[in-house]
Write a protein that holds these residues in place. Structure first.
Motif, PDB file in Angstrom:
ATOM      1  N   TYR A 173       0.812  -1.214   0.000  1.00 41.09           N
ATOM      2  CA  TYR A 173       0.000   0.000   0.000  1.00 41.09           C
ATOM      3  C   TYR A 173       0.846   1.265   0.000  1.00 41.09           C
ATOM      4  CZ  TYR A 173      -4.087  -2.936   0.568  1.00 41.09           C
ATOM      5  OH  TYR A 173      -5.072  -3.877   0.362  1.00 41.09           O
TER       6      TYR A 173
ATOM      7  N   ASP B   2      -4.165   3.565  -0.236  1.00 42.02           N
ATOM      8  CA  ASP B   2      -5.179   2.641   0.258  1.00 42.02           C
ATOM      9  C   ASP B   2      -6.309   2.397  -0.730  1.00 42.02           C
ATOM     10  OD1 ASP B   2      -3.871   2.362   2.756  1.00 42.02           O
ATOM     11  OD2 ASP B   2      -4.750   4.258   3.420  1.00 42.02           O
ATOM     12  N   LYS B   3      -6.501   3.301  -1.677  1.00 44.43           N
ATOM     13  CA  LYS B   3      -7.564   3.163  -2.668  1.00 44.43           C
ATOM     14  C   LYS B   3      -7.165   3.933  -3.910  1.00 44.43           C
ATOM     15  CE  LYS B   3     -10.104   6.948  -0.456  1.00 44.43           C
ATOM     16  NZ  LYS B   3     -11.377   7.339   0.196  1.00 44.43           N
TER      17      LYS B   3
ATOM     18  N   SER C 201       3.452   6.940  -2.579  1.00 46.54           N
ATOM     19  CA  SER C 201       2.435   6.347  -3.436  1.00 46.54           C
ATOM     20  C   SER C 201       2.595   6.766  -4.894  1.00 46.54           C
ATOM     21  CB  SER C 201       1.040   6.746  -2.947  1.00 46.54           C
ATOM     22  OG  SER C 201       0.043   6.285  -3.841  1.00 46.54           O
TER      23      SER C 201
ATOM     24  N   HIS D 171       0.792   0.061   8.319  1.00 50.75           N
ATOM     25  CA  HIS D 171      -0.099  -0.586   7.350  1.00 50.75           C
ATOM     26  C   HIS D 171       0.358  -0.354   5.913  1.00 50.75           C
ATOM     27  CE1 HIS D 171      -1.876   3.439   6.651  1.00 50.75           C
ATOM     28  NE2 HIS D 171      -2.344   2.910   5.535  1.00 50.75           N
TER      29      HIS D 171
END
Length: 233
Positions: A48, A53-54, A68, A123
């Motif tokens: 991630y 996360d999305k 990211s 995470h």
């Protein structure tokens, strides 16, 4: 047989000038080498931390996770999942070189260059659920760009009788390129599925695909690779 790089539209068309591409073709750079008899799939850093996360535009994704690649990672994800499906059906090895969580003892030259890599929440290191490892897959923590540097990857590949590595994940200009160069130097055949790798910079993505296709790897779309894998199977 795999088709040569000049026979179809390429990800670097419009980025690498045509006259420069012609120079490479004229002198024979970028000829396809094909697959061996025992391929393995490498899924590099599909966590991630590299996607968010999305699915979000990268400008929004980096607000939460500065490492990211945003929507570019999510676009590549279905192609990576497709290859996971094919390799599982073949019973061929799947290995996951991944970014290990970093602590103060990991500070070095790269961390000085990109200090944001030290601030990823826990995470962020989780594998993306859609392509998460199965119990039989091999996990390889790494701390540098190349999946070979300071890891047991070579020993695993040799022990498994692998002669070809299919390199997926991110980033195209960083860990993918570094791994492809090292794999080529170790005399493995290397394949980079162009739509199953991703980068935060689309210019860098295109340029590095061109360079890998010219020197170190066969670069092709996932579906073309799937067809070649069926012949091997």
């Amino acid at each position: 047989m795999l088709t040569a790089i000049k026979t179809r539209g390429r990800p670097w068309d419009g980025v690498i000038p045509e006259n420069e591409q012609a120079l490479y073709r004229k002198t024979g750079w970028g000829m396809p080498t094909g697959l061996g008899k025992r391929p393995a799939l490498l899924i590099i850093d599909v966590q991630y931390r590299s996607m968010g996360d999305k699915p979000l535009p990268i400008e929004e994704a980096i607000e939460t996770l500065p490492t990211s690649c945003g929507e570019y990672g999510w676009r590549a994800l279905p192609h990576i999942a497709r290859l996971v499906e094919v390799f599982r059906r073949m019973g061929a090895p799947i290995l996951y070189p991944y970014v290990a969580p970093k602590g103060p003892h990991n500070r070095g030259q790269f961390e000085q260059k990109v200090p944001g890599v030290m601030d990823i929440p826990q995470h962020g290191y989780d594998f993306v659920a859609e392509v998460a490892p199965a119990p039989a897959d091999i996990l390889i923590p790494k701390f540098q760009a190349s999946a070979f540097h300071g890891t047991p990857l070579t020993s695993h590949l040799v022990g498994l009788g692998v002669d070809t590595v299919v390199v997926t994940g991110c980033t195209t200009s960083g860990c993918i390129r570094a791994t492809a160069i090292d794999a080529c130097a170790l005399n493995f055949k290397v394949v980079v599925p162009e739509d199953a790798v991703y980068d935060r910079s689309q210019t860098s993505h295109a340029v590095n695909l061109f360079d890998m296709a010219s020197k170190y790897a066969d670069v092709m779309p996932t579906e073309e690779l799937v067809g070649a894998l069926r012949q091997v199977a």
